[in-house]
Design a protein around this motif. Structure first.
Motif, PDB file in Angstrom:
ATOM      1  N   CYS A 113       5.810   1.956   8.924  1.00  0.00           N
ATOM      2  CA  CYS A 113       5.152   0.756   9.456  1.00  0.00           C
ATOM      3  C   CYS A 113       5.396   0.569  10.950  1.00  0.00           C
ATOM      4  CB  CYS A 113       5.647  -0.490   8.714  1.00  0.00           C
ATOM      5  SG  CYS A 113       5.128  -0.583   6.994  1.00  0.00           S
ATOM      6  N   GLU A 114       6.317   1.343  11.495  1.00  0.00           N
ATOM      7  CA  GLU A 114       6.692   1.256  12.909  1.00  0.00           C
ATOM      8  C   GLU A 114       7.256  -0.118  13.265  1.00  0.00           C
ATOM      9  OE1 GLU A 114       3.245   2.595  15.106  1.00  0.00           O
ATOM     10  OE2 GLU A 114       3.597   4.678  14.517  1.00  0.00           O
ATOM     11  N   TYR A 115       8.131  -0.610  12.370  1.00  0.00           N
ATOM     12  CA  TYR A 115       8.868  -1.852  12.589  1.00  0.00           C
ATOM     13  C   TYR A 115      10.350  -1.576  12.397  1.00  0.00           C
ATOM     14  CZ  TYR A 115       4.565  -4.592  12.419  1.00  0.00           C
ATOM     15  OH  TYR A 115       3.322  -5.118  12.677  1.00  0.00           O
ATOM     16  N   THR A 116      11.169  -2.547  12.738  1.00  0.00           N
ATOM     17  CA  THR A 116      12.609  -2.389  12.515  1.00  0.00           C
ATOM     18  C   THR A 116      12.915  -2.554  11.026  1.00  0.00           C
ATOM     19  OG1 THR A 116      13.085  -4.741  12.787  1.00  0.00           O
ATOM     20  CG2 THR A 116      13.123  -3.367  14.795  1.00  0.00           C
ATOM     21  N   SER A 117      14.042  -2.014  10.629  1.00  0.00           N
ATOM     22  CA  SER A 117      14.479  -2.172   9.238  1.00  0.00           C
ATOM     23  C   SER A 117      14.699  -3.640   8.903  1.00  0.00           C
ATOM     24  CB  SER A 117      15.760  -1.374   8.995  1.00  0.00           C
ATOM     25  OG  SER A 117      15.497   0.005   9.075  1.00  0.00           O
ATOM     26  N   ALA A 118      15.209  -4.411   9.864  1.00  0.00           N
ATOM     27  CA  ALA A 118      15.439  -5.839   9.628  1.00  0.00           C
ATOM     28  C   ALA A 118      14.127  -6.563   9.349  1.00  0.00           C
ATOM     29  CB  ALA A 118      16.141  -6.469  10.827  1.00  0.00           C
ATOM     30  N   ASN A 119      13.092  -6.230  10.101  1.00  0.00           N
ATOM     31  CA  ASN A 119      11.781  -6.850   9.903  1.00  0.00           C
ATOM     32  C   ASN A 119      11.239  -6.496   8.520  1.00  0.00           C
ATOM     33  OD1 ASN A 119       9.071  -7.664  10.025  1.00  0.00           O
ATOM     34  ND2 ASN A 119       8.921  -7.228  12.196  1.00  0.00           N
ATOM     35  N   ILE A 120      11.311  -5.238   8.155  1.00  0.00           N
ATOM     36  CA  ILE A 120      10.807  -4.792   6.848  1.00  0.00           C
ATOM     37  C   ILE A 120      11.613  -5.442   5.730  1.00  0.00           C
ATOM     38  CG2 ILE A 120      10.551  -2.778   5.322  1.00  0.00           C
ATOM     39  CD1 ILE A 120       8.408  -3.025   7.561  1.00  0.00           C
ATOM     40  N   SER A 154       0.828  -1.199   0.000  1.00  0.00           N
ATOM     41  CA  SER A 154       0.000   0.000   0.000  1.00  0.00           C
ATOM     42  C   SER A 154       0.868   1.257   0.000  1.00  0.00           C
ATOM     43  CB  SER A 154      -0.916  -0.015   1.224  1.00  0.00           C
ATOM     44  OG  SER A 154      -1.700   1.147   1.277  1.00  0.00           O
ATOM     45  N   LEU A 155       1.922   1.255   0.792  1.00  0.00           N
ATOM     46  CA  LEU A 155       2.822   2.415   0.848  1.00  0.00           C
ATOM     47  C   LEU A 155       3.577   2.604  -0.458  1.00  0.00           C
ATOM     48  CD1 LEU A 155       4.149   1.921   4.476  1.00  0.00           C
ATOM     49  CD2 LEU A 155       2.757   3.840   3.661  1.00  0.00           C
ATOM     50  N   LEU A 156       3.897   1.516  -1.120  1.00  0.00           N
ATOM     51  CA  LEU A 156       4.626   1.611  -2.391  1.00  0.00           C
ATOM     52  C   LEU A 156       3.713   2.003  -3.549  1.00  0.00           C
ATOM     53  CD1 LEU A 156       7.009  -1.467  -2.107  1.00  0.00           C
ATOM     54  CD2 LEU A 156       7.579   0.961  -1.820  1.00  0.00           C
ATOM     55  N   ARG A 157       2.431   1.985  -3.311  1.00  0.00           N
ATOM     56  CA  ARG A 157       1.479   2.354  -4.366  1.00  0.00           C
ATOM     57  C   ARG A 157       1.663   3.817  -4.770  1.00  0.00           C
ATOM     58  NH1 ARG A 157      -4.693   0.239  -4.311  1.00  0.00           N
ATOM     59  NH2 ARG A 157      -4.970   0.297  -6.560  1.00  0.00           N
ATOM     60  N   SER A 158       1.979   4.650  -3.796  1.00  0.00           N
ATOM     61  CA  SER A 158       2.100   6.086  -4.095  1.00  0.00           C
ATOM     62  C   SER A 158       3.495   6.475  -4.578  1.00  0.00           C
ATOM     63  CB  SER A 158       1.728   6.915  -2.868  1.00  0.00           C
ATOM     64  OG  SER A 158       2.582   6.600  -1.785  1.00  0.00           O
ATOM     65  N   SER A 159       4.526   5.783  -4.090  1.00  0.00           N
ATOM     66  CA  SER A 159       5.889   6.105  -4.527  1.00  0.00           C
ATOM     67  C   SER A 159       6.864   5.047  -4.055  1.00  0.00           C
ATOM     68  CB  SER A 159       6.323   7.477  -3.992  1.00  0.00           C
ATOM     69  OG  SER A 159       6.438   7.431  -2.579  1.00  0.00           O
ATOM     70  N   GLU A 160       8.011   5.000  -4.703  1.00  0.00           N
ATOM     71  CA  GLU A 160       9.050   4.076  -4.253  1.00  0.00           C
ATOM     72  C   GLU A 160       9.632   4.588  -2.938  1.00  0.00           C
ATOM     73  OE1 GLU A 160      12.774   5.810  -6.900  1.00  0.00           O
ATOM     74  OE2 GLU A 160      11.764   3.988  -7.526  1.00  0.00           O
ATOM     75  N   ARG A 161      10.142   3.668  -2.153  1.00  0.00           N
ATOM     76  CA  ARG A 161      10.668   4.032  -0.832  1.00  0.00           C
ATOM     77  C   ARG A 161      11.830   3.118  -0.489  1.00  0.00           C
ATOM     78  NH1 ARG A 161       6.679   7.238   1.722  1.00  0.00           N
ATOM     79  NH2 ARG A 161       4.632   7.013   0.792  1.00  0.00           N
ATOM     80  N   ASN A 162      12.672   3.606   0.431  1.00  0.00           N
ATOM     81  CA  ASN A 162      13.754   2.751   0.911  1.00  0.00           C
ATOM     82  C   ASN A 162      13.317   2.034   2.191  1.00  0.00           C
ATOM     83  OD1 ASN A 162      14.340   4.408   3.181  1.00  0.00           O
ATOM     84  ND2 ASN A 162      15.669   5.708   1.933  1.00  0.00           N
ATOM     85  N   VAL A 163      14.147   1.113   2.632  1.00  0.00           N
ATOM     86  CA  VAL A 163      13.803   0.292   3.792  1.00  0.00           C
ATOM     87  C   VAL A 163      13.555   1.157   5.025  1.00  0.00           C
ATOM     88  CG1 VAL A 163      14.629  -1.510   5.355  1.00  0.00           C
ATOM     89  CG2 VAL A 163      15.035  -1.707   2.912  1.00  0.00           C
ATOM     90  N   GLY A 164      14.404   2.138   5.249  1.00  0.00           N
ATOM     91  CA  GLY A 164      14.251   3.006   6.418  1.00  0.00           C
ATOM     92  C   GLY A 164      12.926   3.741   6.428  1.00  0.00           C
ATOM     93  N   GLU A 165      12.534   4.254   5.277  1.00  0.00           N
ATOM     94  CA  GLU A 165      11.249   4.956   5.180  1.00  0.00           C
ATOM     95  C   GLU A 165      10.082   4.006   5.473  1.00  0.00           C
ATOM     96  OE1 GLU A 165      12.329   8.256   1.736  1.00  0.00           O
ATOM     97  OE2 GLU A 165      11.711   6.250   1.139  1.00  0.00           O
ATOM     98  N   LEU A 166      10.149   2.824   4.891  1.00  0.00           N
ATOM     99  CA  LEU A 166       9.087   1.847   5.118  1.00  0.00           C
ATOM    100  C   LEU A 166       9.041   1.415   6.575  1.00  0.00           C
ATOM    101  CD1 LEU A 166       9.553  -0.291   1.891  1.00  0.00           C
ATOM    102  CD2 LEU A 166       7.554   1.122   2.451  1.00  0.00           C
ATOM    103  N   ALA A 167      10.210   1.215   7.170  1.00  0.00           N
ATOM    104  CA  ALA A 167      10.261   0.810   8.576  1.00  0.00           C
ATOM    105  C   ALA A 167       9.634   1.877   9.468  1.00  0.00           C
ATOM    106  CB  ALA A 167      11.714   0.535   8.993  1.00  0.00           C
ATOM    107  N   GLU A 168       9.955   3.130   9.194  1.00  0.00           N
ATOM    108  CA  GLU A 168       9.399   4.224   9.992  1.00  0.00           C
ATOM    109  C   GLU A 168       7.883   4.310   9.841  1.00  0.00           C
ATOM    110  OE1 GLU A 168       9.668   9.066  10.121  1.00  0.00           O
ATOM    111  OE2 GLU A 168      11.495   7.960   9.642  1.00  0.00           O
TER     112      GLU A 168
END
Length: 119
Positions: A45-52, A29-43
């Motif tokens: 989603c409120e998860y760790t970068s390793a989890n993402i 869902s988050l990638l639907r609007s734009s590409e993102r890096n792991v850190g952005e997605l982790a923030e």
């Protein structure tokens, strides 16, 4: 799905299994609007970068996301836009089921509310 060999059905099941985890659906869902890096997605989603990263690896394995190295960051984007058609179809079906359930139980809710107001 008719006439698909068992091996193909296994792949279809694995594809749906990749979509069966809420965090992965959130990532898509988050990638639907734009590409993102792991850190952005982790923030977001409120998860760790390793989890993402683990979730992204699964999505990548099934061809749902693509990755691109840019300097020290890796950016992810949707690799197969048709996943959104599938998700929209499923979400629409669930919404219709929810609405039907609400309509079927509306008389019960009204009856209970009336009996409580009489007390």
């Amino acid at each position: 799905m008719e006439d698909l060999p068992l091996e193909a059905l296994d792949q279809v099941a694995a594809y749906f299994q990749a979509l069966s985890e809420p965090t992965r659906l959130r990532i898509l869902s988050l990638l639907r609007s734009s590409e993102r890096n792991v850190g952005e997605l982790a923030e977001l989603c409120e998860y760790t970068s390793a989890n993402i990263s683990r979730h992204l690896a699964i999505l990548s394995k099934h061809g749902l996301v693509a990755r691109e190295n840019r300097g020290t960051s890796v950016y992810y984007r949707i690799a197969d836009e048709s996943v959104y058609k599938l998700c929209d179809l499923v979400c629409g079906s669930i919404a219709r089921q929810f609405e039907q359930h609400a309509r079927e139980h509306q008389p019960f809710v009204q009856t209970v509310a009336k009996s409580r107001s009489r007390r």
